[in-house]
Write a protein that holds these residues in place. Sequence first.
Motif, PDB file in Angstrom:
ATOM      1  N   SER A 152       0.739   4.394  -0.425  1.00 22.05           N
ATOM      2  CA  SER A 152       0.510   5.632   0.331  1.00 22.05           C
ATOM      3  C   SER A 152       0.676   5.392   1.830  1.00 22.05           C
ATOM      4  O   SER A 152       1.215   6.244   2.541  1.00 22.05           O
ATOM      5  N   ARG A 182       0.698  -0.940   7.519  1.00 21.17           N
ATOM      6  CA  ARG A 182      -0.436  -1.652   6.903  1.00 21.17           C
ATOM      7  C   ARG A 182      -1.554  -0.656   6.701  1.00 21.17           C
ATOM      8  O   ARG A 182      -1.723   0.263   7.494  1.00 21.17           O
ATOM      9  N   SER A 183      -2.290  -0.859   5.641  1.00 22.14           N
ATOM     10  CA  SER A 183      -3.344   0.104   5.332  1.00 22.14           C
ATOM     11  C   SER A 183      -4.502  -0.044   6.321  1.00 22.14           C
ATOM     12  O   SER A 183      -4.696  -1.079   6.916  1.00 22.14           O
ATOM     13  N   ASP A 224       0.899  -1.144   0.000  1.00 28.35           N
ATOM     14  CA  ASP A 224       0.000   0.000   0.000  1.00 28.35           C
ATOM     15  C   ASP A 224       0.946   1.203   0.000  1.00 28.35           C
ATOM     16  O   ASP A 224       1.471   1.604   1.039  1.00 28.35           O
TER      17      ASP A 224
END
Length: 414
Positions: free
Chosen positions: A366, A413-414, A364
Motif C-alpha cells: 500500500s 517505506r512504510s 509494503d
Amino acid sequence: MWHPYGALPAAAPSLPVVSAEGVRLRLADGRELIDGMASWWCAIHGYRHPALDAAARKQLGRMAHVMFGGLTHEPAIRLAERLCELAPAGLERVFFADSGSVSVEVAIKLCLQYQHARGRMERTRLLTVRGGYHGDTAGAMAVCDPVSGMHSLFAGVLAQHVFAERPPDGFDAGLDERWAAEVSELAQARAGELAGVILEPVVQGAGGMRFHSPACVAHMRSVCDEHEMLLVLDEIATGFGRSGAMFAAEHAGVSPDVMCVGKALTGGYMTLAATLCTAEVAEVVSSGEGGGLMHGPTFMANPLACAVSLASLDILADGEWERQLAHIETELRDGLEPARSLDGVREVRVLGAIGVVEMEQDLDVSAATSAAVDAGVWLRPFRNLIYAMPPYVTGGEDLALLTAAMIAAASARS
Ligand SMILES: *Cc1c(COP(=O)(O)O)cnc(C)c1O
C-alpha cells in the motif's frame, strides 16, 4: 463486494474511477493517473479509442449477443479467420472462450481428449514449470506455481500435475543444459501419464514477472515431439505484441499444438479469449468418444467482443505497434536505469513493453502503490515486484512519469 484476491472487509478502499481516455484514468476526485497497468495488460490501444468505440457502437446496432449453439455470426467467423492468419503456423482451428482461465480449461481438455481419442486413457497429467500462472479456475490453478498459486489451500482437490524447475532467468541466457536435461528426464520418466506441456512462452507473468530464453520454449517443443505430447503455449499475457513480437512463441520460432489468447484480444474493452489448435488436434478430438470438444460457454463468441477484437487487430495490422514497442522498451530501460542503484533493489529487467523492478524483500504494497499514485501513475505492485505494462500508445513524457513513479514506489517505506 469482493475485489480480486481480497478480504472482506477490504484492507484498503479501492480508488473510484469515473472515466478514462487515452492512457489516463480519471478518478472521482478529479485526479488523473497514467495507467501503467493497461488494466491488467489488456488496454493496449488506450481507453476510448475512436475505432474501438465505433466498432462497439456499430455492432450494438445489430446485436449485442446471440447464443453460439446452433447459430453463428460474421464477427466470430471473421475473427477466427484473422486469428489463424496472425497466429504461428499450423494453428487453424479456434474455440472462443469467455475469459483467459476458461481458454486454459479448454486447452487442458483438448490435451486430455486428444490422448483419450488415441487410446491413451492414462495420459491425464500435464507437465509444466514452476513459477507459472494460468488463471484462477480449478483446472487452470492446478498448473499454476504450487507455492504462489496456494495449492496448499486446495490440497486434495486440485488435479495433480508434474512440475519441472522454473526456466533459468534471462531472455538472452541461451539454453541452460542442466535445466534442459532435467526437463527431458522428467518427461521421459513420466511420459506414460503425460498428455501435454503447458508453458507461458518467454515471459512468466503473474507468477513472478520473469523472462526466460526462447531456447527453453524450443526445448519444450522437442520434448513434446519426442514423447507425443501436445505443446500448449499460454499467450494470454504475451499475445498481441507485449513482448516485442506479435506472439512470444515467435522469439523461439516455435509453433505450439494449442495456444491460448485473451487479455489484449479485445484491446481491453471486454472479456473474450480463444483457444487455437492445429487441424490434427481438432480432427483427433472430434473423432473421439465424446464426438466433440466438451465445452460451450453461455457467452461463447460474444458478437460485441468479437467486433471490437476485429477493430483492435485492424489497429495492430498497420505495424505501428512495433515502433511503439521499441520506443517503450528504450524508454523503460533508460528511465529505470537509476533504480538499479536504489537500496533494496535486486534486479531491473525490461522486455518489450514490460518493465520490472524486483526488490530484495516483499514490499509494503500500500505504501508503494500510494507513492506511485502521488506521482500520478496507477501501478499495482505485488509481493516484491513493481512492474509496468503500459498501453502501447503511451508517449515519451508519460513514460518518463511512469518510470519516475516506479522509482518512487521502489523508494517508498512504510
Ligand atoms: C491473466 C492470465 C490468465 C487468466 O486470464 P483471465 O482472463 O484472468 O481468466 C491466464 N494465463 C495468463 C498467462 C494470464 O496472464
